[in-house]
Scaffold this active site. Structure first.
Site, PDB file in Angstrom:
ATOM      1  N   GLY A 198       0.835  -1.198   0.000  1.00 26.84           N
ATOM      2  CA  GLY A 198       0.000   0.000   0.000  1.00 26.84           C
ATOM      3  C   GLY A 198       0.868   1.245   0.000  1.00 26.84           C
ATOM      4  O   GLY A 198       0.619   2.201   0.737  1.00 26.84           O
ATOM      5  N   ALA A 199       1.914   1.207  -0.884  1.00 22.53           N
ATOM      6  CA  ALA A 199       2.935   2.255  -0.848  1.00 22.53           C
ATOM      7  C   ALA A 199       2.584   3.479  -1.683  1.00 22.53           C
ATOM      8  O   ALA A 199       3.377   4.411  -1.774  1.00 22.53           O
ATOM      9  CB  ALA A 199       4.266   1.665  -1.328  1.00 22.53           C
ATOM     10  N   ASN A 200       1.403   3.489  -2.301  1.00 24.28           N
ATOM     11  CA  ASN A 200       1.108   4.622  -3.191  1.00 24.28           C
ATOM     12  C   ASN A 200       0.434   5.787  -2.487  1.00 24.28           C
ATOM     13  O   ASN A 200       0.364   6.874  -3.034  1.00 24.28           O
ATOM     14  CB  ASN A 200       0.237   4.171  -4.368  1.00 24.28           C
ATOM     15  CG  ASN A 200      -1.092   3.614  -3.910  1.00 24.28           C
ATOM     16  OD1 ASN A 200      -1.142   2.442  -3.539  1.00 24.28           O
ATOM     17  ND2 ASN A 200      -2.143   4.407  -3.919  1.00 24.28           N
ATOM     18  N   GLY A 257      -1.077   7.708   1.509  1.00 23.98           N
ATOM     19  CA  GLY A 257      -1.183   7.765   2.954  1.00 23.98           C
ATOM     20  C   GLY A 257       0.089   7.348   3.692  1.00 23.98           C
ATOM     21  O   GLY A 257       1.207   7.743   3.343  1.00 23.98           O
ATOM     22  N   ILE A 258      -0.104   6.527   4.706  1.00 26.16           N
ATOM     23  CA  ILE A 258       0.987   6.133   5.593  1.00 26.16           C
ATOM     24  C   ILE A 258       2.018   5.273   4.839  1.00 26.16           C
ATOM     25  O   ILE A 258       3.226   5.409   5.044  1.00 26.16           O
ATOM     26  CB  ILE A 258       0.395   5.363   6.800  1.00 26.16           C
ATOM     27  CG1 ILE A 258      -0.557   6.281   7.590  1.00 26.16           C
ATOM     28  CG2 ILE A 258       1.490   4.826   7.711  1.00 26.16           C
ATOM     29  CD1 ILE A 258      -1.568   5.538   8.463  1.00 26.16           C
ATOM     30  N   GLY A 259       1.529   4.426   3.946  1.00 29.56           N
ATOM     31  CA  GLY A 259       2.438   3.556   3.193  1.00 29.56           C
ATOM     32  C   GLY A 259       3.350   4.349   2.270  1.00 29.56           C
ATOM     33  O   GLY A 259       4.544   4.049   2.153  1.00 29.56           O
ATOM     34  N   SER A 271      -4.139  -1.036  14.480  1.00 34.39           N
ATOM     35  CA  SER A 271      -4.884   0.172  14.859  1.00 34.39           C
ATOM     36  C   SER A 271      -5.428  -0.012  16.264  1.00 34.39           C
ATOM     37  O   SER A 271      -5.697  -1.139  16.691  1.00 34.39           O
ATOM     38  CB  SER A 271      -6.045   0.364  13.877  1.00 34.39           C
ATOM     39  OG  SER A 271      -7.023   1.223  14.421  1.00 34.39           O
ATOM     40  N   TYR A 288     -13.521  -4.098  10.212  1.00 31.43           N
ATOM     41  CA  TYR A 288     -12.202  -3.442  10.267  1.00 31.43           C
ATOM     42  C   TYR A 288     -11.516  -3.734  11.608  1.00 31.43           C
ATOM     43  O   TYR A 288     -10.336  -4.122  11.650  1.00 31.43           O
ATOM     44  CB  TYR A 288     -12.386  -1.932  10.072  1.00 31.43           C
ATOM     45  CG  TYR A 288     -11.102  -1.142  10.096  1.00 31.43           C
ATOM     46  CD1 TYR A 288     -10.262  -1.104   8.983  1.00 31.43           C
ATOM     47  CD2 TYR A 288     -10.721  -0.428  11.224  1.00 31.43           C
ATOM     48  CE1 TYR A 288      -9.075  -0.374   9.003  1.00 31.43           C
ATOM     49  CE2 TYR A 288      -9.538   0.298  11.250  1.00 31.43           C
ATOM     50  CZ  TYR A 288      -8.726   0.328  10.137  1.00 31.43           C
ATOM     51  OH  TYR A 288      -7.550   1.040  10.158  1.00 31.43           O
TER      52      TYR A 288
END
Ligand SMILES: NC(=O)c1ccc[n+]([C@@H]2O[C@H](COP(=O)([O-])OP(=O)(O)OC[C@H]3O[C@@H](n4cnc5c(N)ncnc54)[C@H](OP(=O)(O)O)[C@@H]3O)[C@@H](O)[C@H]2O)c1
Length: 286
Positions: free
Chosen positions: A10-12, A14-16, A139, A164
């Site tokens: 998920g590197a594209n 936010g946090i990633g 989380s 979630y």
């Protein structure tokens, strides 16, 4: 981090994205696992514009698909023998219950099972590193929930938050169970919570009301750069060398939910997850 190789899922965004960027700024080679080729390429180019010498490899995979996770794992192992840091970060929130091509509820698949399957696939490369770190982005939503054994996909009473929260408890249970089961002392595994972070996570697969609530809620959050600090700390700091099976917040360990320490639940979830991922022996190289 020069000479070290990392994976960020998920590197594209936010946090990633900020985790991949931070690792690149410190000189690490980074495999950026992203679902969308255009978004992934844009993220890679943004980092390259800031760090022209960055060593970045884009790996395209929809982590809701076990076939694509296996393909991504194989592609990374084709390119490198050794992984020093794996950051399982990609996560999603769905207002409506959806199922993956593997017949698994999407949040459980992306937020929980994908962490496990990718870690399993990459494990031989982590074993080859002199000191390897697995970092699972969880989380504080994992407090005040449980694993709904017997109704894991929440087909009886789906609720986006419940799904979630369950997946994020799964992240912590997996972290502790992996630490109990592994014999490799040079591999550590930790979970963290990034805090409330201004990202688009609540806008991607959500009904307008949930999107609206998330927009209000995230306005009180920190920037993605701030939100990536604990991931980067666990990935890079000498202070956490050899430290494993802890839950982190603001770069400090803190107690996780009581249920996250339940070894019976952890072992049961482990067995179910192995079966759902088609893993015979987690530690056996493929
Ligand atoms: N934001 C917060 O306040 C907060 C709080 C606690 C924990 N977290 C955790 O932090 C992590 C990162 O979330 P974020 O807030 O930075 O949200 P985000 O900006 O939406 O980032 C999530 C990343 O995961 C990727 N992703 C989602 N589903 C995927 C799939 N099926 N296959 C491949 N990649 C997928 C997204 O790709 P696309 O861009 O293509 O969707 C995106 O790159 C998550 O694990 C989340 O649970 C966030």
């Amino acid at each position: 981090m020069k000479g070290k190789t990392c994976i960020v899922t998920g590197a594209n965004s936010g946090i990633g994205f900020q985790t991949a960027r931070g690792l690149a700024l410190k000189g690490a080679k980074v495999f950026m696992i992203c679902r969308n080729p255009a978004k992934g390429q844009k993220a890679l180019e943004t980092i390259l514009a800031e760090v022209p010498a960055a060593e970045l490899e884009l790996v395209i995979a929809d982590l809701s698909s076990q076939k694509q996770i296996r393909r991504a794992g194989a592609s990374i192992l084709d390119q490198t023998d050794q992984i020093d840091v794996l950051v399982n970060n990609a996560g999603a929130w769905f207002s409506k219950r959806t199922m993956t091509e593997d017949g698994i509820e999407s949040v459980f698949a992306v937020n929980h099972l994908a962490y496990i399957l990718l870690t399993h696939l990459i494990y031989p490369a982590l074993q080859k590193a002199p000191e390897a770190r697995i970092i699972n982005v969880s989380s504080d939503n994992h407090f005040d929930t449980k694993i709904h054994f017997g109704n894991l996909y929440l087909d009886k009473k789906y609720n986006g938050l419940r799904s979630y929260a369950q997946s994020k408890l799964g992240n912590v249970l997996f972290t502790y169970e992996l630490d109990r089961r592994k014999t490799d002392k040079h591999i550590t595994v930790n979970a963290l919570q990034p805090g409330l972070v201004k990202t688009d996570i609540g806008l991607k697969h959500t009904l307008w009301l949930h999107s609206f609530v998330w927009k209000l809620r995230r306005s009180g959050g920190v920037s993605p750069e701030e939100g990536a600090k604990t991931s980067l700390y666990l990935a890079t700091s000498d202070e956490v060398k050899g430290v494993s099976a802890k839950y982190w917040d603001k770069c400090k360990p803190k107690p996780s939910a009581k249920l996250s320490h339940n070894t019976e639940a952890a072992s049961k979830l482990w067995d179910i997850s192995m079966e759902l991922c088609g893993i015979d022996d987690f530690f056996k190289p493929i």
